[in-house]
Write a protein that holds these residues in place. Structure first.
Motif, PDB file in Angstrom:
ATOM      1  N   LEU A  31      24.901  66.108  35.329  1.00 47.74           N
ATOM      2  CA  LEU A  31      24.226  65.310  36.428  1.00 47.74           C
ATOM      3  C   LEU A  31      25.614  64.583  37.553  1.00 47.74           C
ATOM      4  N   TYR A  32      26.434  64.158  36.643  1.00 48.68           N
ATOM      5  CA  TYR A  32      27.791  64.009  37.529  1.00 48.68           C
ATOM      6  C   TYR A  32      28.227  64.920  38.502  1.00 48.68           C
ATOM      7  N   ARG A  33      28.321  66.506  37.873  1.00 48.31           N
ATOM      8  CA  ARG A  33      28.617  67.435  38.747  1.00 48.31           C
ATOM      9  C   ARG A  33      27.634  67.487  40.024  1.00 48.31           C
ATOM     10  N   GLN A  34      26.359  67.427  39.529  1.00 52.37           N
ATOM     11  CA  GLN A  34      25.422  67.777  40.638  1.00 52.37           C
ATOM     12  C   GLN A  34      25.411  66.633  41.859  1.00 52.37           C
ATOM     13  N   ASP A  35      25.746  65.476  41.479  1.00 54.17           N
ATOM     14  CA  ASP A  35      26.061  64.296  42.191  1.00 54.17           C
ATOM     15  C   ASP A  35      27.339  64.889  43.230  1.00 54.17           C
ATOM     16  N   LYS A  39      27.590  65.671  47.436  1.00 51.25           N
ATOM     17  CA  LYS A  39      28.634  65.239  48.412  1.00 51.25           C
ATOM     18  C   LYS A  39      29.187  66.293  48.970  1.00 51.25           C
ATOM     19  N   ILE A  40      29.918  67.223  48.241  1.00 52.54           N
ATOM     20  CA  ILE A  40      30.825  68.192  48.698  1.00 52.54           C
ATOM     21  C   ILE A  40      30.167  68.955  49.765  1.00 52.54           C
ATOM     22  N   ASP A  41      28.875  69.351  49.523  1.00 46.54           N
ATOM     23  CA  ASP A  41      28.166  70.223  50.554  1.00 46.54           C
ATOM     24  C   ASP A  41      28.007  69.575  51.675  1.00 46.54           C
ATOM     25  N   GLN A  42      27.492  67.887  51.701  1.00 45.70           N
ATOM     26  CA  GLN A  42      27.482  67.139  52.866  1.00 45.70           C
ATOM     27  C   GLN A  42      28.946  67.063  53.919  1.00 45.70           C
ATOM     28  N   PHE A  43      30.000  66.919  53.044  1.00 52.22           N
ATOM     29  CA  PHE A  43      31.222  66.977  53.516  1.00 52.22           C
ATOM     30  C   PHE A  43      31.507  68.246  54.284  1.00 52.22           C
ATOM     31  N   LEU A  44      31.005  69.524  53.666  1.00 52.95           N
ATOM     32  CA  LEU A  44      31.191  70.779  54.542  1.00 52.95           C
ATOM     33  C   LEU A  44      30.459  70.638  55.607  1.00 52.95           C
ATOM     34  N   PHE A  65      20.520  82.957  46.825  1.00 51.01           N
ATOM     35  CA  PHE A  65      19.896  82.391  45.677  1.00 51.01           C
ATOM     36  C   PHE A  65      20.731  80.929  45.152  1.00 51.01           C
ATOM     37  N   TRP A  66      21.226  80.449  46.150  1.00 48.13           N
ATOM     38  CA  TRP A  66      21.936  79.231  45.662  1.00 48.13           C
ATOM     39  C   TRP A  66      21.452  77.892  46.368  1.00 48.13           C
ATOM     40  N   ARG A  67      21.401  76.769  45.863  1.00 47.28           N
ATOM     41  CA  ARG A  67      21.149  75.696  46.690  1.00 47.28           C
ATOM     42  C   ARG A  67      22.239  74.436  46.088  1.00 47.28           C
ATOM     43  N   ALA A  68      22.472  73.555  46.873  1.00 49.93           N
ATOM     44  CA  ALA A  68      23.588  72.557  46.715  1.00 49.93           C
ATOM     45  C   ALA A  68      23.294  71.626  45.480  1.00 49.93           C
ATOM     46  N   ASP A  69      21.850  71.617  45.374  1.00 55.38           N
ATOM     47  CA  ASP A  69      21.490  70.547  44.208  1.00 55.38           C
ATOM     48  C   ASP A  69      21.055  71.234  42.924  1.00 55.38           C
ATOM     49  N   PHE A  70      21.690  72.535  42.833  1.00 56.68           N
ATOM     50  CA  PHE A  70      21.880  73.239  41.370  1.00 56.68           C
ATOM     51  C   PHE A  70      22.349  72.158  40.430  1.00 56.68           C
ATOM     52  N   VAL A  71      21.911  72.253  39.040  1.00 57.76           N
ATOM     53  CA  VAL A  71      22.561  71.436  38.073  1.00 57.76           C
ATOM     54  C   VAL A  71      23.439  72.761  37.194  1.00 57.76           C
TER      55      VAL A  71
END
Length: 360
Positions: A31-35, A39-44, A65-71
């Motif tokens: 869950l830390y990584r997901q957060d 943030k990284i995706d928003q930065f990009l 097949f990818w989403r930024a909010d994957f865990v």
């Protein structure tokens, strides 16, 4: 002409340009990584509003097949997970990719009989830690999309490292001498790597309910051996994975022309992922017009100081040699790359109508 482009960013670049850091919690606390990933995706998105840059492990995830909010649970390079099961210790870094403190956990192995049974790795605490995390998240957070170890998106494409790549990392550079002096040892070690990889892929596929559709095999050290040795020590185990699990996406780091005859003997080869001026004309000649080629530009056109015209000349030559076959271009943005040249690749492909340079 079927052409696409995938650009991802390295942890080193994110650390230098975005002040984003990584380390042990990023890899071990889902869950830390997901957060952090959100943030990284928003930065990009803010840094590159007109371009498609993704926070993806180099060469492994697929935007469709990818989403930024994957865990991600155990979102670690596959040979590192297996290496820990063999006794290696992880080195965690804030500013770059993780690795072992010391490589070669099998350096003292004298006989293949000393290796554990492939199914024994499932009882290792490192593997069981990720298993418990998956089961807990499935129970407490059923709304989340969990990506387990050995996977990077929802396509079902599993990921492992190749056989000479893994044996060099686990046993050391002496594996190349063993190929001459004791080939039975190399064959036995590669057979074991194939068997344990099948066990791990199937285990996490079932646990996360992601059926395996294909396998990415990163044979990063394959270009260090001859085509004859590649055919002897690599191809049989690629074929074993193909028959047991599914079609192969083969990653071959570096100039791979001398391996193409051997690569042509791989069963169920679906994609060849290569770079460093591997001849696309030769790939088409030996592997066929319909094979998908995933290609990275050579460092010479990516590095700072390279003129933009070098990138465009490389692109012209590549498209000509490809002769309208299915082609995916891609690079993993690193510190020291020319941003001008990277964006020029997006702009030129967009200008030619081959891609849309923004995110879908």
């Amino acid at each position: 002409m079927s052409v696409s482009l995938l650009s991802s960013v390295s942890k080193g670049w994110l650390y230098e340009e975005g002040g984003l850091s990584f380390g042990q919690p990023y890899y071990m606390q889902p869950l830390y990584r997901q957060d952090q990933d959100i943030k990284i995706d928003q930065f990009l998105r803010e840094r590159f509003p007109e371009y498609a840059f993704y926070n993806m492990e180099s060469n492994l995830a697929q935007p469709d097949f990818w989403r930024a909010d994957f865990v991600y649970v155990g979102g670690i390079q596959p040979n590192l997970i297996l290496g820990v099961c063999l006794g290696a210790q992880m080195a965690w870094y804030e500013d770059k990719d993780i690795d072992f403190v010391e490589a070669n956990p099998l350096g003292d192995v004298a006989s293949i009989e000393e290796l554990p049974d492939p199914t024994d790795v499932l009882a290792h605490p490192f593997v069981q830690h990720f298993e418990r995390q998956i089961l807990e998240l499935q129970e407490t957070r059923p709304e989340l999309t969990i990506i387990p170890p050995f996977f990077w998106d929802l396509s079902g494409r599993a990921t492992i490292h190749g056989f000479i790549t893994s044996s060099m990392k686990f046993y050391g550079e002496r594996i190349f001498i063993k190929a001459f002096e004791d080939p039975d040892f190399v064959w036995g070690l590669h057979e074991w790597i194939a068997d344990v990889s099948i066990v791990l892929m199937r285990h996490f596929s079932a646990l996360a309910n992601i059926p395996i559709t294909s396998v990415h095999i990163g044979e990063c050290a394959g270009t260090m051996i001859s085509g004859r040795h590649y055919e002897q020590f690599v191809v049989p185990y690629l074929n074993k994975i193909a028959e047991a699990v599914g079609p192969i996406r083969l990653h071959s780091c570096g100039h791979s022309d001398h391996l193409l005859t051997a690569i042509a003997k791989i069963n169920k080869l679906q994609v060849l992922d290569t770079g460093s001026n591997t001849s696309i004309a030769a790939v088409r000649d030996q592997l066929g017009h319909d094979l998908q080629i995933d290609l990275a530009p050579p460092l010479e056109v990516l590095r700072q100081g390279a003129g933009e015209e070098m990138m465009l000349e490389w692109l012209d030559r590549t498209l000509l040699e490809n002769n309208d076959g299915p082609l995916k271009l891609g690079y993993h943005l690193e510190p020291g790359y020319s941003m001008q040249n990277c964006l020029a690749l997006h702009d030129e492909l967009d200008r030619r109508g081959l891609i849309r340079k923004g995110r879908p």
